[in-house]
Write an enzyme that holds these catalytic residues in place. Structure first.
Site, PDB file in Angstrom:
ATOM      1  N   THR A   1       0.851  -1.192   0.000  1.00  0.00           N
ATOM      2  CA  THR A   1       0.000   0.000   0.000  1.00  0.00           C
ATOM      3  C   THR A   1       0.889   1.246   0.000  1.00  0.00           C
ATOM      4  O   THR A   1       2.095   1.153  -0.271  1.00  0.00           O
ATOM      5  CB  THR A   1      -0.992  -0.039   1.186  1.00  0.00           C
ATOM      6  OG1 THR A   1      -1.931   1.037   1.042  1.00  0.00           O
ATOM      7  CG2 THR A   1      -0.306   0.072   2.539  1.00  0.00           C
ATOM      8  N   ASN A   2       0.339   2.391   0.276  1.00  0.00           N
ATOM      9  CA  ASN A   2       1.131   3.624   0.288  1.00  0.00           C
ATOM     10  C   ASN A   2       0.624   4.523   1.405  1.00  0.00           C
ATOM     11  O   ASN A   2      -0.311   4.173   2.117  1.00  0.00           O
ATOM     12  CB  ASN A   2       1.050   4.307  -1.088  1.00  0.00           C
ATOM     13  CG  ASN A   2      -0.393   4.599  -1.460  1.00  0.00           C
ATOM     14  OD1 ASN A   2      -1.031   5.448  -0.849  1.00  0.00           O
ATOM     15  ND2 ASN A   2      -0.924   3.875  -2.438  1.00  0.00           N
TER      16      ASN A   2
END
Ligand code: CTP
Length: 394
Positions: free
Chosen positions: A208-209
């Site tokens: 994810t980020n």
């Protein structure tokens, strides 16, 4: 959008009157100016002082009290408000308003008001289902009054049935939509994406980020407040769902693509504020991956480019998170994806961007015009972006 939106909150005699205090506070949080008027019966359930302390404004309870709002309270109170919301609306208050009675401050002020009126009924279910109450509500609906709820459930007055005041967020959402009806995005449908997608590695891990979703949520709220019907397609975030906005939760880039593709069929504008993963694990493991002594290699494959693949009669706005050559890279994305507008921000700035309350962006449009904005709260950035969207739509 420069004039502050305002409502006059009418509180009437119902056990749910205490929830009006929470409503008033939430309106303030949403940037809406609130004035309060209460029937004498309402003051038996909750003190005017509660609202005065919360909002630091005088609360009007008396039709003949002219000391705080001028000589004719029922006229001056509503003179410059955008809507009247009566919440909770008791059976008695609904009957009075339906029949044009004017012997308390709430019914009298409502009779003297020609703007939008919303009511949120709350009462015992037998009172609510009584033909008299149903007929009064029907009269009000026919005259254009927006009726919010009530909900079914356990009632404070005993029993179970329809009569519970709608949740605060539902009332806020309906009211904000009404306030937005004269906005410059009225009758438009806008799809907004937000948050960072999560691409599974195995059942417990993902790629994810650091996107918080704040920018996308601010855009969705600004669209709503300017009158648009908003569909918010959100990857997981820690943010509460914004009231008055249809929200679809998704996890992966593929899920976001499918939800966005379906939603844009009925929309004029797509604003992709989500941080979509460009790569995902090619073969996510079905079982949790156990550690070993060897290093681990995970093969990644490209995800679908959502913005790039949804074309057609749609105004498309992209975001570009850049750490170098901001304008050159943003222009390249604008033209590669055939966008109408791109909003670029420098992710190396420490006072803006990811998880921050503010952002410093540069907006570039399809004709190459560049607008460099100073550091602004995300909600203001959202409105500046929407100013450009409105220009392009017209
Ligand atoms: N976007 C998208 N689908 C993807 C990836 C990104 O729709 N699979 C959208 C983003 O929501 C954003 C814009 O495209 O509005 C960003 O473009 P992109 O070229 O993907 O930017 P970056 O991911 O930052 O590109 P790069 O890593 O090449 O800088």
């Amino acid at each position: 959008m420069s004039k502050k939106r305002s409502i006059l909150l009418g509180v009437t005699g119902s056990i749910a009157a205490y929830k009006a205090a929470e409503l008033a506070r939430e309106f303030s949080r949403q940037g809406v100016e609130v004035r309060v008027m209460m029937t004498p019966a309402a003051t038996r359930f909750v003190s005017p002082l509660t609202f005065e302390a919360l909002l630091t404004i005088p609360v009007i309870t008396d039709i003949f009290n002219n000391s705080t709002v001028g000589p004719i309270p029922h006229v001056s109170l509503s003179a410059d408000v955008d809507a009247i919301l009566i919440a909770p609306a008791s059976a008695d208050a609904i009957a009075r308003i339906a029949h044009g009675l004017a012997d308390d401050i709430v019914s009298c002020t409502t009779l003297a008001f020609d703007g939008p009126v919303l009511i949120a009924p709350a009462m015992h279910h037998k009172m609510y289902l009584n033909v008299a109450t149903q007929a009064n509500i029907a009269i009000l609906r026919e005259r254009g009054v927006t009726v919010i709820g009530p909900e079914s459930g356990e009632l404070a007055s005993g029993g179970h049935g329809a009569g519970r005041l709608s949740p605060v967020e539902t009332i806020i959402g309906c009211t904000l939509k009404t306030l937005g009806k004269s906005g410059d995005l009225a009758c438009r449908t806008v799809v907004v994406t937000a948050g960072g997608t999560q691409e599974p590695i195995d059942p417990v891990r993902c790629i994810t980020n650091r996107s918080s979703g704040k920018m996308g949520y601010a855009i969705a709220e600004a669209c709503r407040d300017r009158g648009a019907s908003v569909v918010l397609i959100s990857a997981p975030t820690a943010l509460p769902p914004p009231p008055g906005i249809q929200i679809h939760g998704v996890r992966t880039a593929q899920e976001m693509f499918e939800a966005t593709q379906a939603a844009v069929q009925h929309a004029e504008v797509l604003i992709m504020a989500a941080a979509v993963a460009d790569y995902r694990p090619a073969t996510p493991a079905h079982q949790k991956i156990k550690k070993g002594d060897e290093s681990l290699t995970i093969e990644l494959e490209r995800t679908v480019d959502i913005l790039g693949s949804l074309q057609g009669e749609l105004l498309r706005v992209g975001f570009a998170a850049e750490s170098s050559d901001l304008e050159r890279n943003a222009r390249a994305k604008l033209s590669a994806k055939g966008l109408d507008l791109i909003v670029a921000n420098d992710i190396t700035a420490t006072d803006a961007g990811f998880n921050s309350e503010s952002n410093r962006v540069t907006i570039i449009d399809r004709d190459g015009a560049v607008e460099r904005l100073p550091l602004l709260p995300k909600r203001e950035v959202a409105d500046r972006v929407l100013d450009r969207v409105v220009q392009l739509l017209s």
